[in-house]
Motif scaffolding. Structure first.
Motif, PDB file in Angstrom:
ATOM      1  N   VAL A  35       0.851  -1.200   0.000  1.00  0.00           N
ATOM      2  CA  VAL A  35       0.000   0.000   0.000  1.00  0.00           C
ATOM      3  C   VAL A  35       0.882   1.245   0.000  1.00  0.00           C
ATOM      4  N   GLY A  36       0.649   2.132  -0.933  1.00  0.00           N
ATOM      5  CA  GLY A  36       1.359   3.413  -0.950  1.00  0.00           C
ATOM      6  C   GLY A  36       0.501   4.475  -0.288  1.00  0.00           C
ATOM      7  N   LEU A  37       1.025   5.061   0.784  1.00  0.00           N
ATOM      8  CA  LEU A  37       0.270   6.094   1.521  1.00  0.00           C
ATOM      9  C   LEU A  37       0.678   7.478   1.007  1.00  0.00           C
ATOM     10  N   PHE A  38      -0.306   8.229   0.539  1.00  0.00           N
ATOM     11  CA  PHE A  38      -0.074   9.570   0.002  1.00  0.00           C
ATOM     12  C   PHE A  38      -0.998  10.563   0.712  1.00  0.00           C
ATOM     13  N   VAL A  39      -0.526  11.814   0.781  1.00  0.00           N
ATOM     14  CA  VAL A  39      -1.328  12.886   1.376  1.00  0.00           C
ATOM     15  C   VAL A  39      -1.510  13.968   0.311  1.00  0.00           C
TER      16      VAL A  39
ATOM     17  N   GLN B 221      -3.367   4.439  -0.762  1.00  0.00           N
ATOM     18  CA  GLN B 221      -4.048   4.982   0.420  1.00  0.00           C
ATOM     19  C   GLN B 221      -3.986   6.502   0.343  1.00  0.00           C
ATOM     20  N   LEU B 222      -5.136   7.148   0.448  1.00  0.00           N
ATOM     21  CA  LEU B 222      -5.188   8.616   0.440  1.00  0.00           C
ATOM     22  C   LEU B 222      -5.489   9.073   1.861  1.00  0.00           C
ATOM     23  N   HIS B 223      -4.577   9.844   2.446  1.00  0.00           N
ATOM     24  CA  HIS B 223      -4.693  10.180   3.865  1.00  0.00           C
ATOM     25  C   HIS B 223      -4.723  11.694   4.095  1.00  0.00           C
ATOM     26  N   GLY B 224      -5.132  12.432   3.061  1.00  0.00           N
ATOM     27  CA  GLY B 224      -5.198  13.881   3.211  1.00  0.00           C
ATOM     28  C   GLY B 224      -6.626  14.374   3.106  1.00  0.00           C
ATOM     29  N   GLY B 225      -6.785  15.547   2.532  1.00  0.00           N
ATOM     30  CA  GLY B 225      -8.116  16.141   2.409  1.00  0.00           C
ATOM     31  C   GLY B 225      -8.756  15.868   1.062  1.00  0.00           C
ATOM     32  N   GLU B 226      -8.370  14.792   0.400  1.00  0.00           N
ATOM     33  CA  GLU B 226      -8.928  14.465  -0.924  1.00  0.00           C
ATOM     34  C   GLU B 226     -10.452  14.317  -0.818  1.00  0.00           C
ATOM     35  N   ASP B 227     -11.179  14.989  -1.718  1.00  0.00           N
ATOM     36  CA  ASP B 227     -12.639  14.835  -1.691  1.00  0.00           C
ATOM     37  C   ASP B 227     -13.036  13.612  -2.532  1.00  0.00           C
ATOM     38  N   PRO B 228     -14.312  13.215  -2.477  1.00  0.00           N
ATOM     39  CA  PRO B 228     -14.705  11.996  -3.209  1.00  0.00           C
ATOM     40  C   PRO B 228     -14.378  12.060  -4.699  1.00  0.00           C
TER      41      PRO B 228
ATOM     42  N   THR C 295      -4.620   5.746 -11.690  1.00  0.00           N
ATOM     43  CA  THR C 295      -3.653   4.697 -11.331  1.00  0.00           C
ATOM     44  C   THR C 295      -4.127   3.300 -11.730  1.00  0.00           C
ATOM     45  N   GLY C 296      -5.429   3.135 -11.888  1.00  0.00           N
ATOM     46  CA  GLY C 296      -5.962   1.791 -12.160  1.00  0.00           C
ATOM     47  C   GLY C 296      -5.851   0.869 -10.950  1.00  0.00           C
ATOM     48  N   LEU C 297      -5.620   1.455  -9.778  1.00  0.00           N
ATOM     49  CA  LEU C 297      -5.474   0.640  -8.561  1.00  0.00           C
ATOM     50  C   LEU C 297      -6.635   0.900  -7.598  1.00  0.00           C
ATOM     51  N   PRO C 298      -6.912  -0.085  -6.727  1.00  0.00           N
ATOM     52  CA  PRO C 298      -7.896   0.166  -5.668  1.00  0.00           C
ATOM     53  C   PRO C 298      -7.421   1.293  -4.754  1.00  0.00           C
ATOM     54  N   VAL C 299      -8.361   2.090  -4.290  1.00  0.00           N
ATOM     55  CA  VAL C 299      -8.030   3.204  -3.397  1.00  0.00           C
ATOM     56  C   VAL C 299      -8.668   2.984  -2.027  1.00  0.00           C
ATOM     57  N   MET C 300      -7.832   3.162  -1.002  1.00  0.00           N
ATOM     58  CA  MET C 300      -8.298   3.116   0.391  1.00  0.00           C
ATOM     59  C   MET C 300      -8.299   4.564   0.890  1.00  0.00           C
TER      60      MET C 300
ATOM     61  N   VAL D  62     -17.246   5.821  -3.556  1.00  0.00           N
ATOM     62  CA  VAL D  62     -16.195   5.884  -4.588  1.00  0.00           C
ATOM     63  C   VAL D  62     -14.931   5.090  -4.246  1.00  0.00           C
ATOM     64  N   ALA D  63     -14.615   4.973  -2.967  1.00  0.00           N
ATOM     65  CA  ALA D  63     -13.383   4.266  -2.590  1.00  0.00           C
ATOM     66  C   ALA D  63     -13.627   2.759  -2.587  1.00  0.00           C
ATOM     67  N   ASP D  64     -12.544   2.000  -2.718  1.00  0.00           N
ATOM     68  CA  ASP D  64     -12.656   0.534  -2.650  1.00  0.00           C
ATOM     69  C   ASP D  64     -12.637   0.064  -1.206  1.00  0.00           C
TER      70      ASP D  64
END
Ligand SMILES: O=C(O)c1ccccc1N[C@@H]1O[C@H](COP(=O)(O)O)[C@@H](O)[C@H]1O
Length: 215
Positions: free
Chosen positions: A58-62, A82-89, A99-104, A124-126
């Motif tokens: 898992v790659g954790l990004f903010v 993994q999105l761990h910031g203020g990303e909206d839906p 990315t074509g990858l599942p997002v947490m 929207v998230a997986d």
């Protein structure tokens, strides 16, 4: 079904090895420079290279921009973002498409109304990661070793598979699972000897307790 464990913020081969051998389902690598657990793409690529099939990297990004996601994925074999910031839906959906990858998506919780966001992100998230909301003056949006009131989650229906995070340790993970009935747990600072340094014994102990039958 056994509880899935994510060990996050791995920076050294001994931590990866301990997590893999003890049965972790997810290994997290932090691509956020302010974090003491930050790894470069080259470091993460080396740590992620020999991870057995069936364990998700898992790659954790903010709040990452597209360029950071693309350049990281060009050299690091990641399975989940993994999105761990203020990303909206809408941004969550964009990152999935890019990315074509599942997002947490991490959702911070301090009070009951914070749980409302789980619905919007669940569309929207997986996967969802339910973490303690960071204090207003915190340098990091996660990885602070803070727990929230787990009773808020008791009996809650959540749209997508989810992991519980925030202040978990080998000593409290059984109680957290008993109260929340989470399908998975995510830990970072609770299995460290110092910020950014994972302790293999604590990793083993955490996974053993998280995957033991809940009494
Ligand atoms: O771990 C970090 O340094 C980090 C930095 C920025 C965003 C999130 C981060 N960690 C995530 O937060 C949870 C909870 O951490 P902790 O167990 O309370 O220390 C962790 O599992 C990571 O997913």
């Amino acid at each position: 079904m056994s509880v899935s464990v994510k060990i996050c913020g791995l920076t050294r081969p001994d931590g990866v090895d301990a997590a893999v051998k003890a049965g972790a389902r997810y290994l997290g690598f932090v691509f956020f420079p302010k974090s003491p657990r930050h790894v470069t793409a080259a470091e993460a690529a080396a740590l992620a290279a020999d991870v057995p099939l069936g364990i998700a990297r898992v790659g954790l990004f903010v709040n990452p921009d597209d360029a950071l996601l693309e350049s990281t994925l060009a050299s690091v074999p990641l399975d989940v973002i993994q999105l761990h910031g203020g990303e909206d839906p809408a941004r969550v959906a964009e990152v999935k498409a890019l990315t074509g990858l599942p997002v947490m998506k991490a959702v911070g919780v301090a009070e009951p109304k914070d749980l409302d966001a789980l619905w919007d992100y669940g569309l929207v998230a997986d996967m969802l990661l339910i973490d303690a909301k960071p204090p207003k003056d915190a340098d990091l949006p996660g990885g602070n070793g803070l727990a929230f009131d787990w009773r808020l989650l008791a009996g809650r229906q959540i749209l997508k598979p989810w992991l519980l995070a925030g202040g978990l340790t080998p000593d409290n993970v059984s109680q957290a699972l008993r109260l929340t009935r989470a399908q998975g747990v995510d830990v970072s600072s609770g299995v460290e000897s110092a910020p950014g340094i994972k302790d293999p014994d604590l990793i083993r102990s955490f996974i053993a307790r998280a995957t033991a039958p809940i009494l």
